[in-house]
Design a protein around this motif. Sequence first.
Motif, short mmCIF file in Angstrom:
data_model
loop_
_atom_site.label_atom_id
_atom_site.label_comp_id
_atom_site.label_asym_id
_atom_site.label_seq_id
_atom_site.Cartn_x
_atom_site.Cartn_y
_atom_site.Cartn_z
N GLU A 86 -34.98 -3.29 -29.26
CA GLU A 86 -36.31 -3.88 -29.13
C GLU A 86 -36.32 -5.23 -29.84
OE1 GLU A 86 -41.02 -2.92 -30.11
OE2 GLU A 86 -39.42 -1.61 -30.86
N LEU A 87 -36.86 -6.26 -29.18
CA LEU A 87 -36.95 -7.60 -29.75
C LEU A 87 -38.18 -7.65 -30.66
CD1 LEU A 87 -35.47 -10.35 -29.52
CD2 LEU A 87 -37.19 -10.99 -27.82
N ILE A 88 -37.94 -7.72 -31.98
CA ILE A 88 -39.06 -7.69 -32.93
C ILE A 88 -39.49 -9.09 -33.34
CG2 ILE A 88 -38.47 -5.40 -33.79
CD1 ILE A 88 -37.02 -6.71 -36.12
N SER A 89 -38.66 -10.10 -33.03
CA SER A 89 -39.02 -11.50 -33.25
C SER A 89 -38.15 -12.33 -32.30
CB SER A 89 -38.78 -11.90 -34.72
OG SER A 89 -37.40 -12.00 -34.99
N PRO A 90 -38.44 -13.60 -32.15
CA PRO A 90 -37.63 -14.39 -31.19
C PRO A 90 -36.13 -14.36 -31.46
CG PRO A 90 -39.61 -15.57 -31.77
CD PRO A 90 -39.57 -14.38 -32.66
N ASN A 91 -35.71 -14.07 -32.71
CA ASN A 91 -34.27 -14.07 -32.99
C ASN A 91 -33.80 -12.84 -33.75
OD1 ASN A 91 -35.52 -14.60 -35.37
ND2 ASN A 91 -34.42 -16.49 -35.84
N ARG A 92 -34.58 -11.75 -33.70
CA ARG A 92 -34.18 -10.50 -34.38
C ARG A 92 -34.35 -9.32 -33.44
NH1 ARG A 92 -30.88 -10.65 -38.31
NH2 ARG A 92 -31.66 -8.67 -39.16
N LEU A 93 -33.40 -8.38 -33.52
CA LEU A 93 -33.42 -7.17 -32.71
C LEU A 93 -33.47 -5.94 -33.60
CD1 LEU A 93 -30.50 -8.07 -30.27
CD2 LEU A 93 -32.88 -7.77 -29.57
N GLN A 94 -34.13 -4.89 -33.10
CA GLN A 94 -34.16 -3.62 -33.80
C GLN A 94 -33.45 -2.58 -32.94
OE1 GLN A 94 -35.55 -2.28 -36.95
NE2 GLN A 94 -34.10 -0.76 -36.17
N CYS A 95 -32.44 -1.94 -33.46
CA CYS A 95 -31.78 -0.85 -32.74
C CYS A 95 -32.71 0.36 -32.73
CB CYS A 95 -30.45 -0.49 -33.41
SG CYS A 95 -29.61 0.90 -32.60
N LEU A 96 -32.88 0.96 -31.58
CA LEU A 96 -33.77 2.12 -31.43
C LEU A 96 -33.10 3.44 -31.79
CD1 LEU A 96 -35.52 1.15 -28.06
CD2 LEU A 96 -36.37 0.83 -30.39
#
Length: 632
Positions: A86-96
Amino acid sequence: MEPGPRGLTHFHKTHILRDFIAEELNLAARDIIEEMERTMAGYEERTSGLKQEIEEQRRQLEYLHPESSTDHSRKRPRSQMWEHFELISPNRLQCLLCPQQLSYNNNTSSMMRHFKAKHDGILEPDYDKKQELDQALVNLVVKDSQPCSIVEDRGFRDFVKKLDPSYALPSKQALKKMVDDRYQEEKAEAQAQLRGAEGVSLTVDLWTSVDARLAVACHYVLDNSKLATVLLGVLPFPQNHSSAEVADAQRTLMAEWGLEGKVKCLVSDATPSMMAAADDLAVPHVECIAHALNSVVQRALDKTAGLKVLRRRAGEVVAVFRSSAAAKEKLRIKQLKLALPATKLVREESSRWTSTFLMLQSLLDARRAIGSALTALGAKVEPLSCDESETAAACLQVLKPFYTATVEMSEQKRVLGSMGIPLIKMLLLATEEVAEDSDNVTAELLGQNLSMGLRREFDGLEDNPVLSLATLLDPRFKTIGFRCQEKAQHAVQTLTAECAALVRPTADRSTERPARATSTGKNPAFNLWKSLDDQATMVRTHSNATADATLEVQRYMTDPPLERSEDPLVYWNEHKNIYPHLFSLAKKHLCIPASSVPFERVFSKAGEVFSRKRNRLSPKAAEKILLLNKDI
């Protein structure tokens, strides 16, 4: 300039007229501007929802795929990796799948490295699960009458995300498409089943409480001998409900579903428009047993003089506790002190005789608590006297068989038409026995009125070929379900004739043989005896078919009857090779329902479908939801 006749100069008149015209034009312009503002406000209100939805989808697209907002020339398919991140910010991802966060640089390289290092072999993209969840969402919309816009509700989206963060909810339009696909699939399956059905019956009902709607259901037996029902349609019916319009609506549905020539009977109430519509369609009409019984009991209650005063007195007592919260609480306290169930008193409704039964029953059950509560309240209404209570108890005994039959028919999902004749037989026997044993004058008179009403209403029931054959073909009843054995034997003859009609084509095919040539020339020789030989062959074939049919029917009739709790269609599935022609007839006649009351659940469900959150639902969309709902 000289003044005019009324003291006004020509200049003054012109000035006044100009002011008047200017004022009228100003008023008209103001009205036009206000109307335009109202119209524009209406347009804005209707389009605001669509604008918000488009804007929300655009923002989500830009947020998830920033590269798509800057380069529209390249349209690459969405990576499967996005199912697990999931894209939590324009340049950060969160693994689900774990707490780790990753950097994002407009590509999926970091996702793929992380997934291969941490989760490779543990979880693969489960597309079957996605399909399963999508179908469960369709079930939610169908069975719980939820609007498709539920996928836009913030609380529902948060709830789904907690349950399964990897599941991406479809949009409202996508969900509508999924519901329509399910409808098309199930409709096609039902149409294929109906093409193979040997005979069907229709149940028709008209709903006029709010928006008039005509509902038509079709009942038939499947190849595996299971009884099936499909809702053919729920049509808006703004017409004046004439028989011709009712018939035309049914004819349209019959053509749409390919039922021409297959409808064996039409079951509905006994309103003139329904009966005339059946005649117009050239289809036998069967009156709903439940509606007919309701009319019989209601007329008997109204005709029994001693009950009128008792019902009025009972209604007055009930009204004391139904109209006052303090009185209701007082009654509850008295019931608890006397160790009685804290049951509520039932109010009588003019359209349902069962409410009369339940009202008298509730008064008798709470009799001691009612008397104590009325005394404590200082009410002017007196409780039922001992004589009135005895009369109520005696009348309840007379009405109990009818109440039992009514509850049984309303609780069953399907009531076979083969139950109609035996049910009336048993009601007559029970009513006469209870009335004879009663020493209460009012109860005895009620029993007589009920018995006369049953005989008058159902006198020709055993003469009805549709119901009589259904009763014979039900292995639980056969001839013992009839009151008149003479009519039962006549029905056996009719059954034998129908069975012979099925045997005869088989016999014709078995006796066919090529004609023997009696001449070697091009033209066949003249056969003087051909007409007589053909007639003799027909007689032999007819005699053989009748004999075979008679034997098959007699063998079936001599078999011991089933237990009443057993399923007659299971019996026929097990005996279809022993009685092949009767099995074919059973599939035609045992699909006929005795009552349309279970089918009235369609209108109860329709009330849920047309809820406040779905008040703009189109009639066709509502029809799809009702057809898909398997609980009706």
